[in-house]
Design a protein around this motif. Structure first.
Motif, PDB file in Angstrom:
ATOM      1  N   ARG A 188      37.516 -13.043  51.042  1.00 47.60           N
ATOM      2  CA  ARG A 188      37.539 -12.774  49.692  1.00 47.60           C
ATOM      3  C   ARG A 188      37.519 -14.291  48.922  1.00 47.60           C
ATOM      4  O   ARG A 188      38.132 -14.385  47.706  1.00 47.60           O
ATOM      5  N   ALA A 189      36.872 -15.038  49.455  1.00 45.86           N
ATOM      6  CA  ALA A 189      36.730 -16.307  49.035  1.00 45.86           C
ATOM      7  C   ALA A 189      35.454 -16.580  47.990  1.00 45.86           C
ATOM      8  O   ALA A 189      35.912 -17.200  46.771  1.00 45.86           O
ATOM      9  N   PHE A 190      34.551 -15.706  48.217  1.00 44.21           N
ATOM     10  CA  PHE A 190      33.479 -15.721  47.158  1.00 44.21           C
ATOM     11  C   PHE A 190      33.837 -15.226  45.740  1.00 44.21           C
ATOM     12  O   PHE A 190      34.409 -14.201  45.636  1.00 44.21           O
ATOM     13  N   LEU A 191      33.401 -15.968  44.820  1.00 40.32           N
ATOM     14  CA  LEU A 191      33.693 -15.781  43.392  1.00 40.32           C
ATOM     15  C   LEU A 191      32.168 -15.472  42.716  1.00 40.32           C
ATOM     16  O   LEU A 191      32.012 -14.214  42.073  1.00 40.32           O
ATOM     17  N   CYS A 192      31.424 -16.160  42.509  1.00 38.93           N
ATOM     18  CA  CYS A 192      30.006 -15.880  42.199  1.00 38.93           C
ATOM     19  C   CYS A 192      28.987 -16.920  42.510  1.00 38.93           C
ATOM     20  O   CYS A 192      29.621 -17.877  43.232  1.00 38.93           O
ATOM     21  N   SER A 193      27.620 -16.650  42.487  1.00 40.36           N
ATOM     22  CA  SER A 193      26.825 -17.566  42.978  1.00 40.36           C
ATOM     23  C   SER A 193      25.335 -17.331  41.949  1.00 40.36           C
ATOM     24  O   SER A 193      25.199 -16.331  41.217  1.00 40.36           O
TER      25      SER A 193
ATOM     26  N   GLY B  86      35.586  -8.847  53.450  1.00 42.27           N
ATOM     27  CA  GLY B  86      36.574  -9.039  52.099  1.00 42.27           C
ATOM     28  C   GLY B  86      35.978  -8.848  50.793  1.00 42.27           C
ATOM     29  O   GLY B  86      36.652  -8.826  49.944  1.00 42.27           O
ATOM     30  N   GLU B  87      34.793  -8.493  50.817  1.00 39.80           N
ATOM     31  CA  GLU B  87      34.208  -8.414  49.402  1.00 39.80           C
ATOM     32  C   GLU B  87      34.053  -6.908  49.007  1.00 39.80           C
ATOM     33  O   GLU B  87      34.221  -5.903  50.250  1.00 39.80           O
ATOM     34  N   SER B  88      33.166  -6.616  48.106  1.00 35.74           N
ATOM     35  CA  SER B  88      33.093  -5.158  47.810  1.00 35.74           C
ATOM     36  C   SER B  88      31.540  -4.603  48.302  1.00 35.74           C
ATOM     37  O   SER B  88      30.618  -5.450  48.585  1.00 35.74           O
TER      38      SER B  88
END
Length: 224
Positions: free
Chosen positions: A100-105, A57-59
């Motif tokens: 798609r849950a990940f925003l930043c880290s 779900g991420e890029s």
């Protein structure tokens, strides 16, 4: 890296970086930033790892933002009404999150895809075959649809959840599906044929308004 979450229904996380510190996010997630922050786009681990993130779900490409001076601020806003969940993972500590849950880290955090091992859970569990496996060390920020509810499950303790309401869980929580019993319950109960079953030990983070449920409600409303 010092961080602060602002906002209510549409929150954002503001990261204050010291010179040389780096924050990781998928492309297109940055909302605003100070001068003195350099951006680098990369697959962050190679093309195959990038393709794996795309399935989760991420890029394929990730952006790394590195401060070139002290106290440089950069912000990442949520894309859906809800909450931003902050976690500080230890070395080797892993959580499994919805697509798609990940925003930043922190740049030290590793993001991979994780396949659901059981076909039934992948087809009917609402979370899909592929979820995000996020491993520390470092701070992570996840987007939660609606409000977040944290549940602690003891060893062998189970709970049933409607499809799509599982936002994240610790790696040792078992996810499976249960068939709703009774034809009347299936036809008229409104919960469908299957429920997601979670079994401890471990921690589960639930969300109160999955985007999939909101989409279906909006579709029904416009179809009338």
């Amino acid at each position: 890296m010092n961080t602060k979450i602002i906002g209510d229904t549409l929150p954002a996380v503001i990261c204050k970086l010291q010179k040389g510190e780096t924050v990781l996010t998928e492309n297109g997630q940055m909302s605003w930033m100070d001068e003195g922050i350099a951006m680098k786009t990369s697959t962050n681990g190679g093309l195959m790892k990038g393709i794996g993130r795309a399935f989760a779900g991420e890029s394929i490409f990730m952006n790394l933002y590195t401060a070139e001076k002290d106290d440089a601020e950069i912000a990442f806003a949520s894309s859906f009404p809800g909450q931003i969940l902050e976690m500080d993972l230890k070395e080797g500590e892993t959580i499994v999150a919805q697509k798609r849950a990940f925003l930043c880290s922190d740049a030290s955090v590793d993001i991979k895809m994780q396949f659901r091992k059981k076909l039934g859970a992948g087809f009917f569990g609402g979370e899909g075959f592929i979820m995000q496996k996020i491993t520390g060390p470092g701070k992570i920020f996840l987007e939660i649809d609606g409000a977040v509810v944290k549940k602690e499950l003891a060893a062998g303790e189970k709970m049933k959840v409607d499809n799509g309401y599982v936002a994240a869980m610790t790696e040792n929580v078992k996810l499976d599906i249960t068939t709703v019993k009774g034809m009347k319950n299936i036809l008229f109960g409104g919960e469908g044929l299957f429920l997601t079953t979670l079994e401890g030990p471990g921690t589960v983070w639930l969300q109160t308004m999955p985007i999939s449920k909101l989409s279906s409600l909006l579709y029904i409303g416009t179809a009338k």
